[in-house]
Design a protein around this motif. Structure first.
Motif, mmCIF file in Angstrom:
data_model
loop_
_atom_site.group_PDB
_atom_site.id
_atom_site.type_symbol
_atom_site.label_atom_id
_atom_site.label_comp_id
_atom_site.label_asym_id
_atom_site.label_seq_id
_atom_site.Cartn_x
_atom_site.Cartn_y
_atom_site.Cartn_z
ATOM 1 N N LYS A 140 125.373 -30.257 12.711
ATOM 2 C CA LYS A 140 125.820 -28.910 13.067
ATOM 3 C C LYS A 140 124.761 -28.170 13.874
ATOM 4 O O LYS A 140 123.574 -28.452 13.785
ATOM 5 C CB LYS A 140 126.105 -28.096 11.798
ATOM 6 N N LYS A 141 125.232 -27.174 14.619
ATOM 7 C CA LYS A 141 124.349 -26.219 15.284
ATOM 8 C C LYS A 141 124.395 -24.946 14.456
ATOM 9 O O LYS A 141 125.454 -24.336 14.313
ATOM 10 C CB LYS A 141 124.827 -25.938 16.709
ATOM 11 N N VAL A 142 123.248 -24.576 13.896
ATOM 12 C CA VAL A 142 123.201 -23.481 12.927
ATOM 13 C C VAL A 142 122.196 -22.412 13.352
ATOM 14 O O VAL A 142 121.066 -22.722 13.718
ATOM 15 C CB VAL A 142 122.817 -24.010 11.522
ATOM 16 N N VAL A 143 122.632 -21.186 13.276
ATOM 17 C CA VAL A 143 121.744 -20.041 13.430
ATOM 18 C C VAL A 143 121.281 -19.682 12.013
ATOM 19 O O VAL A 143 122.100 -19.394 11.142
ATOM 20 C CB VAL A 143 122.472 -18.852 14.079
ATOM 21 N N LEU A 144 119.988 -19.736 11.808
ATOM 22 C CA LEU A 144 119.387 -19.428 10.508
ATOM 23 C C LEU A 144 118.458 -18.242 10.684
ATOM 24 O O LEU A 144 117.654 -18.219 11.612
ATOM 25 C CB LEU A 144 118.596 -20.643 10.008
ATOM 26 N N PHE A 145 118.605 -17.264 9.811
ATOM 27 C CA PHE A 145 117.627 -16.174 9.829
ATOM 28 C C PHE A 145 117.248 -15.813 8.409
ATOM 29 O O PHE A 145 118.012 -16.019 7.472
ATOM 30 C CB PHE A 145 118.108 -14.966 10.641
ATOM 31 N N ALA A 146 116.031 -15.307 8.272
ATOM 32 C CA ALA A 146 115.506 -14.954 6.956
ATOM 33 C C ALA A 146 115.016 -13.516 6.973
ATOM 34 O O ALA A 146 114.521 -13.027 7.987
ATOM 35 C CB ALA A 146 114.368 -15.888 6.564
ATOM 36 N N VAL A 147 115.166 -12.901 5.833
ATOM 37 C CA VAL A 147 114.748 -11.510 5.659
ATOM 38 C C VAL A 147 113.826 -11.407 4.443
ATOM 39 O O VAL A 147 113.923 -12.205 3.521
ATOM 40 C CB VAL A 147 115.966 -10.578 5.493
ATOM 41 N N PRO A 148 112.949 -10.419 4.445
ATOM 42 C CA PRO A 148 112.074 -10.241 3.293
ATOM 43 C C PRO A 148 112.802 -9.837 2.015
ATOM 44 O O PRO A 148 112.381 -10.196 0.926
ATOM 45 C CB PRO A 148 111.111 -9.142 3.738
ATOM 46 N N GLY A 149 113.919 -9.100 2.144
ATOM 47 C CA GLY A 149 114.599 -8.708 0.921
ATOM 48 C C GLY A 149 115.947 -8.068 1.141
ATOM 49 O O GLY A 149 116.113 -7.229 2.024
ATOM 50 N N PRO A 150 116.936 -8.470 0.336
ATOM 51 C CA PRO A 150 118.245 -7.821 0.387
ATOM 52 C C PRO A 150 118.140 -6.342 0.010
ATOM 53 O O PRO A 150 117.273 -5.960 -0.770
ATOM 54 C CB PRO A 150 119.065 -8.565 -0.668
ATOM 55 N N PHE A 151 118.990 -5.544 0.580
ATOM 56 C CA PHE A 151 119.085 -4.110 0.301
ATOM 57 C C PHE A 151 117.841 -3.330 0.733
ATOM 58 O O PHE A 151 117.667 -2.186 0.324
ATOM 59 C CB PHE A 151 119.396 -3.843 -1.182
#
Length: 158
Positions: free
Chosen positions: A33-44
């Motif tokens: 698959k071709k996937v866009v992945l992103f990460a964040v420090p914290g929900p909300f």
């Protein structure tokens, strides 16, 4: 830190879909698959909830038109919080993955220690991953939100 050309590590994630918990692996999510992945420090948290996730929600259709099979958001949190945050953000087009013990962030070299603010978290970044291999990495400088946004990723998709 993981670099373009390297494969994602073999990991397991927790997620909740339709109120049920399940576990998925990187192979399940990225193989073929071709996937866009992103990460964040914290929900909300402010930038994550006011800009980062909303940008990917707004551009999800365009990202998929340009070839993304899926759009995945990950954070060091639990599956219950990620599910609640997905609902809060109307992010049904995104797959919200819990990296509960930060093992994925650590394996990528994308972890950071925020001390008493929240402990070990993920750095803010985005990646384009094709068949489990990293093609692009957009890592934010601490406190910044300039290169991991959905518009930048849309421009990078070929």
């Amino acid at each position: 830190m993981i670099q373009p050309g390297q494969s994602l590590p073999d990991m397991k994630f927790s997620l909740r879909e339709n109120g049920e918990g399940k576990e998925v692996s990187t192979a399940d999510l990225f193989a073929g698959k071709k996937v866009v992945l992103f990460a964040v420090p914290g929900p909300f948290t402010p930038t994550c909830s006011e800009a980062h996730v909303p940008g990917y929600v707004a551009l999800a259709d365009k990202l998929k038109e340009k070839g993304a099979d899926s759009i995945i958001c990950t954070a060091v949190s639990d599956a219950f919080v990620m599910e609640a945050w997905s609902k809060d953000q109307n992010a049904s087009e995104l797959l919200m993955l819990a990296d509960g013990d930060a093992s994925f962030a650590k394996a990528l070299g994308m972890d950071m220690d925020t001390g008493t603010f929240g402990g070990i978290r993920s750095k803010r970044y985005s990646m384009l991953v094709v068949d489990g291999k990293v093609e692009k990495v957009n890592l934010e400088e601490p406190g910044k939100f300039e290169v991991s946004d959905a518009q930048t990723m849309l421009e990078q998709l070929s």
